[in-house]
Every structure is written in C-alpha cells, then in structure tokens.
Motif scaffolding. Structure first.
Motif, PDB file in Angstrom:
ATOM      1  N   CYS A 131       2.856   8.369  -2.412  1.00  0.00           N
ATOM      2  CA  CYS A 131       2.026   7.249  -1.959  1.00  0.00           C
ATOM      3  C   CYS A 131       2.884   6.191  -1.264  1.00  0.00           C
ATOM      4  N   ILE A 132       4.039   5.912  -1.823  1.00  0.00           N
ATOM      5  CA  ILE A 132       4.944   4.929  -1.211  1.00  0.00           C
ATOM      6  C   ILE A 132       5.300   5.382   0.199  1.00  0.00           C
ATOM      7  N   LEU A 156      -3.392  17.155   8.072  1.00  0.00           N
ATOM      8  CA  LEU A 156      -4.033  15.872   8.339  1.00  0.00           C
ATOM      9  C   LEU A 156      -5.045  15.508   7.250  1.00  0.00           C
ATOM     10  N   GLY A 157      -5.841  16.469   6.817  1.00  0.00           N
ATOM     11  CA  GLY A 157      -6.827  16.210   5.762  1.00  0.00           C
ATOM     12  C   GLY A 157      -6.170  15.742   4.472  1.00  0.00           C
ATOM     13  N   THR A 158      -5.019  16.316   4.164  1.00  0.00           N
ATOM     14  CA  THR A 158      -4.285  15.914   2.953  1.00  0.00           C
ATOM     15  C   THR A 158      -3.792  14.477   3.085  1.00  0.00           C
ATOM     16  N   ARG A 164      -6.357   7.592   1.042  1.00  0.00           N
ATOM     17  CA  ARG A 164      -7.500   6.981   0.350  1.00  0.00           C
ATOM     18  C   ARG A 164      -7.189   6.820  -1.141  1.00  0.00           C
ATOM     19  N   ASN A 165      -6.619   7.854  -1.757  1.00  0.00           N
ATOM     20  CA  ASN A 165      -6.281   7.791  -3.185  1.00  0.00           C
ATOM     21  C   ASN A 165      -5.198   6.741  -3.457  1.00  0.00           C
ATOM     22  N   ASP A 169      -5.406   3.411  -5.749  1.00  0.00           N
ATOM     23  CA  ASP A 169      -4.429   3.103  -6.800  1.00  0.00           C
ATOM     24  C   ASP A 169      -3.881   1.694  -6.611  1.00  0.00           C
ATOM     25  N   LEU A 170      -3.566   1.342  -5.375  1.00  0.00           N
ATOM     26  CA  LEU A 170      -3.038   0.014  -5.080  1.00  0.00           C
ATOM     27  C   LEU A 170      -4.072  -1.064  -5.416  1.00  0.00           C
TER      28      LEU A 170
END
Length: 176
Positions: A131-132, A156-158, A164-165, A169-170
């Motif tokens: 994520c970072i 790209l989908g990943t 989004r996830n 979380d943020l």
C-alpha cells in the motif's frame, strides 16, 4: 461563512465568494501542487489554473459523490499531473541550470518533512508495504494507475483494487 453558504454563492458566480474560496483553500491546494510540480513559480501558475477550473466547472460538482474539498483536491492533482506531462513543461525542465538541480534535490529531501508537517506520513507508514508503494506512486509521484501497474509489474485491475483497499485502510487510520 459555512461551506454550504459558500457553495451557494459560488454557484451564483458571486465574486466575493470566489475570493473567500481562494482564501480558504489556496494554501492547502498549493502545498499539494508544489509537492508534484516542485518549481514554485510553475506551482503558482497551476494554482491559478486550478481556481479558474473550479470557477468554470462548479456546476459539475455533485455533493452526493463526495466532499467539496476532495473534488477541488482532485482538480489540483489532475491539473498538476497535466502540467507535468505537458511538452512545454518538459522542455523547460531540460534547460534547468545546475543551481536548480541542487534546489530540486533539496526539495525532494524535504518531501518527507512536508508530509510529517501535515501528519500524513505517520498514517501512511501504518499501511502494508504494498500500500505504501502504491500510494507513493499514485499520489505523491503522480503516476497514473496504468503507469503504476507497469512500474510494479502488476495487472491494472489489481492496482485499482489495491488502491481502493489502501485508501480505505488509510481512511480507517484517520478516523482513530
């Protein structure tokens, strides 16, 4: 003046409301723009373009789709990215003197301090390493999702799903 009152006046193209809007948001939008653009004068030009776009496109703002600040922040970010990709900007960057390179290096080293100053970095550090990496590319380096997909060798989908996830979380960290 509340944000709701301000929006009503902006919809009516009240010039005093525009001044109030500028006073309320120019510093925070400039900070976002300057992180991406790095050149103060260019960032100031982009800030002016952003406020013109806000003024001209206020009718496209839809309150049910998100907060007003998020909408103008996206305008600032997208305008900055457009500027970075423009031919004129790229040509001007090729002609920088060596003094400017020193300034660019100094400013890039200060990025982490700027993030600390607004308190974002401590929350971003709490995210998973992937994520970072994604947030760094998409939001701080101005990559498109397609470019991030190529950089990270991920579909790209990943990238879209992970982004989004990660943002969710943020958001959860920011609610604490």
């Amino acid at each position: 003046m509340s944000q709701e009152e301000l929006l009503v006046l902006i919809y009516q193209k009240d010039e005093k409301a525009f001044t109030h809007l500028y006073d309320m948001y120019s510093k925070s939008l400039f900070s976002v723009i300057h992180v991406l653009i790095k050149n103060r004068e260019e960032a100031e030009d982009v800030l002016q373009d952003v406020f013109v776009k806000i003024w001209k496109n206020i009718d496209s703002y839809n309150e049910s789709k998100g907060r007003f600040y998020t909408w103008i922040l996206n305008i600032a970010r997208n305008t900055s990215i457009d500027k970075l990709r423009s031919k004129d900007f790229n040509n001007s960057q090729k002609n920088l003197s060596s003094d400017n390179f020193v300034n660019l290096l100094d400013e890039s080293n200060k990025l982490s301090h700027k993030l600390d100053a607004i308190g974002i970095q401590e929350f971003v550090k709490k995210l998973k390493p992937k994520c970072i990496e994604i947030i760094n590319l998409l939001f701080f380096k101005g990559y498109t999702q397609q470019e991030a997909s190529e950089e990270l060798a991920m579909p790209l989908g990943t990238i879209k799903t992970q982004n989004r996830n990660c943002i969710n979380d943020l958001r959860n960290y920011l609610k604490i």
